[in-house]
Design an enzyme around this catalytic site. Sequence first.
Site, PDB file in Angstrom:
ATOM      1  N   LYS A  13       0.815  -1.226   0.000  1.00 21.38           N
ATOM      2  CA  LYS A  13       0.000   0.000   0.000  1.00 21.38           C
ATOM      3  C   LYS A  13       0.848   1.275   0.000  1.00 21.38           C
ATOM      4  CE  LYS A  13      -4.137  -2.053   0.340  1.00 21.38           C
ATOM      5  NZ  LYS A  13      -5.165  -1.976  -0.680  1.00 21.38           N
TER       6      LYS A  13
ATOM      7  N   GLU B  99     -10.247   5.607   3.433  1.00 17.55           N
ATOM      8  CA  GLU B  99     -10.850   4.472   4.127  1.00 17.55           C
ATOM      9  C   GLU B  99      -9.759   3.432   4.357  1.00 17.55           C
ATOM     10  OE1 GLU B  99     -10.558   4.726   0.935  1.00 17.55           O
ATOM     11  OE2 GLU B  99      -9.759   2.731   0.453  1.00 17.55           O
TER      12      GLU B  99
ATOM     13  N   SER C   1       1.622  -9.628  -0.803  1.00 18.90           N
ATOM     14  CA  SER C   1       1.277  -8.206  -0.707  1.00 18.90           C
ATOM     15  C   SER C   1       1.477  -7.615   0.677  1.00 18.90           C
ATOM     16  CB  SER C   1      -0.171  -8.007  -1.153  1.00 18.90           C
ATOM     17  OG  SER C   1      -1.035  -8.851  -0.420  1.00 18.90           O
TER      18      SER C   1
HETATM   19  C1  LIG Z   1      -1.769  -6.958   2.632  1.00 24.50           C
HETATM   20  C2  LIG Z   1      -2.909  -6.653   1.737  1.00 24.50           C
HETATM   21  N1  LIG Z   1      -2.993  -7.272   0.546  1.00 24.50           N
HETATM   22  C3  LIG Z   1      -4.026  -7.046  -0.300  1.00 24.50           C
HETATM   23  C4  LIG Z   1      -5.034  -6.170   0.038  1.00 24.50           C
HETATM   24  C5  LIG Z   1      -6.164  -5.987  -0.939  1.00 24.50           C
HETATM   25  O1  LIG Z   1      -6.090  -4.782  -1.612  1.00 24.50           O
HETATM   26  P1  LIG Z   1      -5.783  -4.736  -3.170  1.00 24.50           P
HETATM   27  O2  LIG Z   1      -6.675  -5.706  -3.818  1.00 24.50           O
HETATM   28  O3  LIG Z   1      -6.060  -3.331  -3.525  1.00 24.50           O
HETATM   29  O4  LIG Z   1      -4.350  -5.092  -3.346  1.00 24.50           O
HETATM   30  C6  LIG Z   1      -4.988  -5.478   1.263  1.00 24.50           C
HETATM   31  C7  LIG Z   1      -6.035  -4.531   1.630  1.00 24.50           C
HETATM   32  O5  LIG Z   1      -6.118  -4.042   2.710  1.00 24.50           O
HETATM   33  C8  LIG Z   1      -3.893  -5.740   2.131  1.00 24.50           C
HETATM   34  O6  LIG Z   1      -3.804  -5.135   3.321  1.00 24.50           O
END
Ligand SMILES: Cc1ncc(COP(=O)(O)O)c(C=O)c1O
Length: 401
Positions: free
Chosen positions: A94, A116, A382
Amino acid sequence: MSENYFKKYPSKDGFYKEYGGAFIPPVLEEEMKKINDAYYAISKSHNFISELRSIRKHYQGRPTPVYFCNRLSEKYGGRIYLKREDLNHTGAHKLNHCMGEALLAKYLGKKKLIAETGAGQHGVALATAAAYFGLECEIHMGEVDIAKEHPNVMRMKVLGATVVPVSHGLKTLKEAVDSAFQSYLKDPITTIYCIGSVVGPHPFPMMVRDFQRIVGIEAREQFFDMTGELPDSIVACVGGGSNAMGLFSGFMDDEECKLYGIEPGGRSMDNGEHAATMTLGKPGVIHGFKCYMLQDEKGEPAPVYSVASGLDYPGVGPEHSMLKDMKKVTYDVIDDKAAIDAFFELSRLEGIIPALESAHAVAYAIKLAQKEPQTSILVNLSGRGDKDMDFVVEKYGEDYF
Ligand SMILES: Cc1ncc(COP(=O)(O)O)c(C=O)c1O
């Protein structure tokens, strides 16, 4: 061809074929245009690019590594690699778009960042960016998520952000977006809504994707350096879709690489206890843009659920919606149980505790590896799972200890 793709989508008005656009109240139209114009002018400038590059290297710690999971691959087959966004500062991907959005806010002379958050990762990343640039920060978060993601709530407060609890509806991500939009509407001149994924009205899906592209650019080069080839499969979880768009962006031209976006199957795909927007949704408008959307009988956003707070959103990025129709990306589901299993497997076999969101992608990689033992798989890890520890231990500890 990649550059052509990125020049073609979105269109000038923010459309990815029929998806995207900006369905917003007239008071916001002018402000969105200003942000869009500024983005095109500023983000291509030498100063902006070199400042962002320096931040990525010296503050965020980029490039994040690509790591080969030796023991996981040994157990399940295939060759599983992780793009380690959990090692990005603040522990998730993020921060890539938050530093970009906040830098843009600084150039625009904004005083306050509003957003948010679901799992709290975007909130923490934005609070971090606000601290870095000396801006105010206000984060809206559903009460259910506040209880579940307590460590991230504390981090946001320590970083100086105001956390606004949201107590209506299901008290999760969708309601947090509603609430943040309302707050932004009160003063769109001195504040900016730094949306947390590739969603919302144009230009946000495009800006967030562009700021996340660094993940795919790095990963392609790193994977090739390590192996002399490209991965057969590329896997990322999809909530709004920012980490997936970031990684996929690096491989848009590579026909030999199969792209997989993984949605939360939750407790059950039969009785609505999931957030499988691509699999079971149909086109509709939510939060100012058109996309696949889970809808109730009245066409309103349906209630959604996932064990991962960052994935339980009834909409999805417009670019993902287009990529599904084009059959460029395969969207599939992983349920809560498989995600929790993967959470423990990665922790115990590799010493890496994944975020519950990322655990969905890891679970899918395990499935692919079992099916095709010769395959190579690159997963976007992620985020890290520290935020989920209390919840997982309390709810599932007994089954795994
Ligand atoms: C670690 C992590 N991965 C994935 C996501 C999902 O978001 P996005 O689909 O925008 O990557 C989030 C959302 O809070 C997250 O905290």
